[in-house]
Design an enzyme around this catalytic site. Structure first.
Site, PDB file in Angstrom:
ATOM      1  N   THR A  25       4.955  13.728  30.333  1.00 16.71           N
ATOM      2  CA  THR A  25       5.262  12.464  30.999  1.00 16.71           C
ATOM      3  C   THR A  25       4.225  12.083  32.063  1.00 16.71           C
ATOM      4  O   THR A  25       3.427  12.905  32.510  1.00 16.71           O
ATOM      5  CB  THR A  25       6.635  12.530  31.678  1.00 16.71           C
ATOM      6  N   ASP A  26       4.324  10.825  32.480  1.00 15.05           N
ATOM      7  CA  ASP A  26       3.516  10.356  33.601  1.00 15.05           C
ATOM      8  C   ASP A  26       4.307  10.597  34.887  1.00 15.05           C
ATOM      9  O   ASP A  26       5.370  11.232  34.859  1.00 15.05           O
ATOM     10  CB  ASP A  26       3.149   8.875  33.435  1.00 15.05           C
ATOM     11  N   ALA A  27       3.838  10.095  35.997  1.00 15.15           N
ATOM     12  CA  ALA A  27       4.482  10.334  37.296  1.00 15.15           C
ATOM     13  C   ALA A  27       5.888   9.745  37.364  1.00 15.15           C
ATOM     14  O   ALA A  27       6.701  10.181  38.177  1.00 15.15           O
ATOM     15  CB  ALA A  27       3.615   9.760  38.421  1.00 15.15           C
TER      16      ALA A  27
END
Length: 140
Positions: A25-27
């Protein structure tokens, strides 16, 4: 080019369950777009294993499979901890190429769909070659 078209029904579809981890995932906890392609690659590799072959056995025989063409459509995001189903279904095959229809689902909802065309290469020369006998005429 002489091509064989494969069925695209539930019975012809290979499915790989995948869990979304933090590394995917991203942030914001949403799956980074390129990771859908990684999930699809895993599903094709496991489909290959279900055919009695592995990437390692093919490489040992000087056969390399590469992505030749990709068409991908993103519809909805997957999120951290989602349980996904990644499908792979052969939809077309020629002498040295094979096309897969692939979808990533979450709870039955399609998140990402792709058509992935794979080419079979001679690993020494990096030139097209015919499929090995185990993949020459896939009947799922």
């Amino acid at each position: 080019m002489n091509e064989t078209f494969m069925g695209d029904t539930v019975n012809d579809t290979f499915t790989l369950p995948v869990r979304v981890y933090i590394e995917d995932t991203d942030a914001g906890g949403i799956v980074y777009y390129v990771n859908y392609l990684k999930f699809m690659e895993r599903a094709r590799s496991e489909w290959l294993r279900a055919q009695g072959l592995t990437q390692a056995s093919l490489l040992a025989a000087q056969i390399q499979l590469v992505v030749y063409r990709l068409d991908c459509h993103y519809a909805r995001p997957a999120r951290l901890d989602d349980a996904l189903d990644v499908t792979a279904s052969v939809i077309k095959q020629s002498r040295c190429r094979m096309s897969f229809a692939q979808t990533v689902y979450c709870d039955g909802t399609p998140l990402c769909r792709a058509t992935v065309e794979i080419a079979c290469l001679d690993a020494r020369r990096l030139r097209p070659r015919a499929w090995p006998p185990a993949l020459a005429d896939i009947k799922q």
